[in-house]
Design a protein around this motif. Structure first.
Motif, PDB file in Angstrom:
ATOM      1  N   ALA A 178       0.827  -1.207   0.000  1.00  0.00           N
ATOM      2  CA  ALA A 178       0.000   0.000   0.000  1.00  0.00           C
ATOM      3  C   ALA A 178       0.860   1.255   0.000  1.00  0.00           C
ATOM      4  N   ALA A 179       1.937   1.236   0.778  1.00  0.00           N
ATOM      5  CA  ALA A 179       2.824   2.400   0.849  1.00  0.00           C
ATOM      6  C   ALA A 179       3.563   2.609  -0.469  1.00  0.00           C
ATOM      7  N   ILE A 180       4.055   1.522  -1.057  1.00  0.00           N
ATOM      8  CA  ILE A 180       4.795   1.616  -2.323  1.00  0.00           C
ATOM      9  C   ILE A 180       3.893   2.153  -3.430  1.00  0.00           C
ATOM     10  N   PHE A 181       2.695   1.594  -3.528  1.00  0.00           N
ATOM     11  CA  PHE A 181       1.776   2.043  -4.575  1.00  0.00           C
ATOM     12  C   PHE A 181       1.355   3.496  -4.333  1.00  0.00           C
ATOM     13  N   SER A 182       1.085   3.854  -3.085  1.00  0.00           N
ATOM     14  CA  SER A 182       0.676   5.220  -2.756  1.00  0.00           C
ATOM     15  C   SER A 182       1.721   6.238  -3.193  1.00  0.00           C
ATOM     16  N   ALA A 183       2.990   5.896  -3.026  1.00  0.00           N
ATOM     17  CA  ALA A 183       4.057   6.814  -3.409  1.00  0.00           C
ATOM     18  C   ALA A 183       4.066   7.041  -4.923  1.00  0.00           C
ATOM     19  N   SER A 184       3.965   5.957  -5.698  1.00  0.00           N
ATOM     20  CA  SER A 184       3.962   6.098  -7.159  1.00  0.00           C
ATOM     21  C   SER A 184       2.708   6.814  -7.643  1.00  0.00           C
ATOM     22  N   TYR A 185       1.576   6.464  -7.072  1.00  0.00           N
ATOM     23  CA  TYR A 185       0.316   7.086  -7.458  1.00  0.00           C
ATOM     24  C   TYR A 185       0.336   8.581  -7.145  1.00  0.00           C
ATOM     25  N   SER A 186       0.892   8.923  -5.995  1.00  0.00           N
ATOM     26  CA  SER A 186       1.008  10.332  -5.601  1.00  0.00           C
ATOM     27  C   SER A 186       1.898  11.105  -6.568  1.00  0.00           C
ATOM     28  N   TYR A 187       2.949  10.462  -7.043  1.00  0.00           N
ATOM     29  CA  TYR A 187       3.868  11.105  -7.979  1.00  0.00           C
ATOM     30  C   TYR A 187       3.147  11.482  -9.268  1.00  0.00           C
ATOM     31  N   LEU A 188       2.271  10.605  -9.743  1.00  0.00           N
ATOM     32  CA  LEU A 188       1.477  10.917 -10.931  1.00  0.00           C
ATOM     33  C   LEU A 188       0.561  12.107 -10.672  1.00  0.00           C
ATOM     34  N   ILE A 189      -0.115  12.076  -9.536  1.00  0.00           N
ATOM     35  CA  ILE A 189      -1.050  13.152  -9.183  1.00  0.00           C
ATOM     36  C   ILE A 189      -0.320  14.490  -9.104  1.00  0.00           C
ATOM     37  N   LYS A 190       0.831  14.494  -8.460  1.00  0.00           N
ATOM     38  CA  LYS A 190       1.588  15.736  -8.286  1.00  0.00           C
ATOM     39  C   LYS A 190       2.043  16.320  -9.629  1.00  0.00           C
ATOM     40  N   ASN A 191       2.216  15.451 -10.617  1.00  0.00           N
ATOM     41  CA  ASN A 191       2.662  15.900 -11.927  1.00  0.00           C
ATOM     42  C   ASN A 191       1.518  16.029 -12.931  1.00  0.00           C
TER      43      ASN A 191
END
Length: 286
Positions: A178-191
């Motif tokens: 969950a933490a690993i996916f959240s980090a990647s997903y957040s990176y997409l959102i931020k960009n």
């Protein structure tokens, strides 16, 4: 067949419900009595105490928070006989704790198997909950027909402690993924990148896990109500996992990082939310 179910919380209630109409009698006990009302309305007998439920039953299931809670339920100065009774323990505990339970229950004349589970409420409802059985194989076979009232997915994994080890090893994946996916997903959102192509690519790759997609609606809405697994219980498990890994000299750097995220989430009053609320720590609101 008279059954007792001790611990009718988030997982215990739907598990106990499986026995209504199938057991000759179903006795239930929960420290918070209000959590027994739904099962009582469906025909379960609410015991006044754990001792009462144990005394009246042939098979006793337990689904509580941890080992101390188990000991408080099972061992009392008022009642210390398990003669001709079986204890089927479904909580997440350490292998050493499970071995101690077996020794103590057998000293009081009872039979014991460990049966921790993988899955949550949806899997309970569709009979696909994974039940991991550890203990004497003849005992697991003896009580398998009773376990099959809960799920069709039962696996014998070895002697006492084996199921506890496998359960902890599997549970380590849950917050880590969950933490690993959240980090990647957040990176997409931020960009400001469309997440749909990303998910389509991910689903076609060896990197994909179904749990990723199940939590996206939580992240997008920032709504973590109606948890299948509360974040505070995940923190309890990760603490136990960290201790167990350290005992056998496994590096716990990854676990400690995930633990820090969970601790911060609890500090933000997210402990009773679904564990996917760790997204709020990884990608906090502006």
């Amino acid at each position: 067949m008279k059954i007792a179910f001790l611990g009718t919380g988030l997982m215990g209630e739907p598990l106990a419900e499986k026995f209504i109409g199938k057991a000759k009698q179903l006795y239930i006990y929960n420290r918070t009595k209000s959590k027994t009302s739904g099962l009582k309305e469906k025909g379960a007998i609410v015991a006044d105490s754990p001792e009462h439920a144990i005394k009246e039953s042939d098979i006793i299931f337990t689904m509580v928070t941890d080992y101390p809670a188990l000991c408080n339920l099972l061992f009392s100065d008022r009642f210390n006989s398990f003669n001709e009774k079986a204890i089927i323990q479904m909580s997440t505990i350490s292998p050493g704790e499970s071995e101690l339970l077996e020794e103590r229950i057998e000293s009081f004349g009872g039979e014991y198997i460990e049966a921790p589970v993988l899955g949550s409420i949806p899997q309970i409802k569709d009979n696909s909950l994974m039940i991991l059985c550890g203990g004497k194989e003849n005992l697991v076979n003896k009580y398998k027909p009773v376990l099959e009232l809960i799920s069709e997915n039962i696996t014998y994994v070895g002697g006492i402690g084996s199921a506890a080890v496998i359960k902890l090893a599997l549970n380590q994946f849950i917050p880590s993924l969950a933490a690993i996916f959240s980090a990647s997903y957040s990176y997409l959102i931020k960009n400001n990148v469309n997440t749909i192509p990303f998910m389509n690519i991910l689903k076609q790759s060896a990197l994909y896990a179904p749990t990723y997609e199940k939590k996206i609606s939580n992240y997008d809405s920032r709504n973590y109500d109606n948890p299948n697994f509360p974040l505070k219980h995940m923190l309890k498990d990760i603490n136990l996992i960290e201790t167990q890994f350290k005992e056998v000299k496994i590096d716990t750097t990854i676990i400690e990082a995930v633990k820090k995220i969970l601790i911060n989430a609890v500090r933000e009053n997210l402990g009773d939310k679904d564990y996917s609320a760790l997204y709020e720590i990884i990608n906090p609101k502006k």
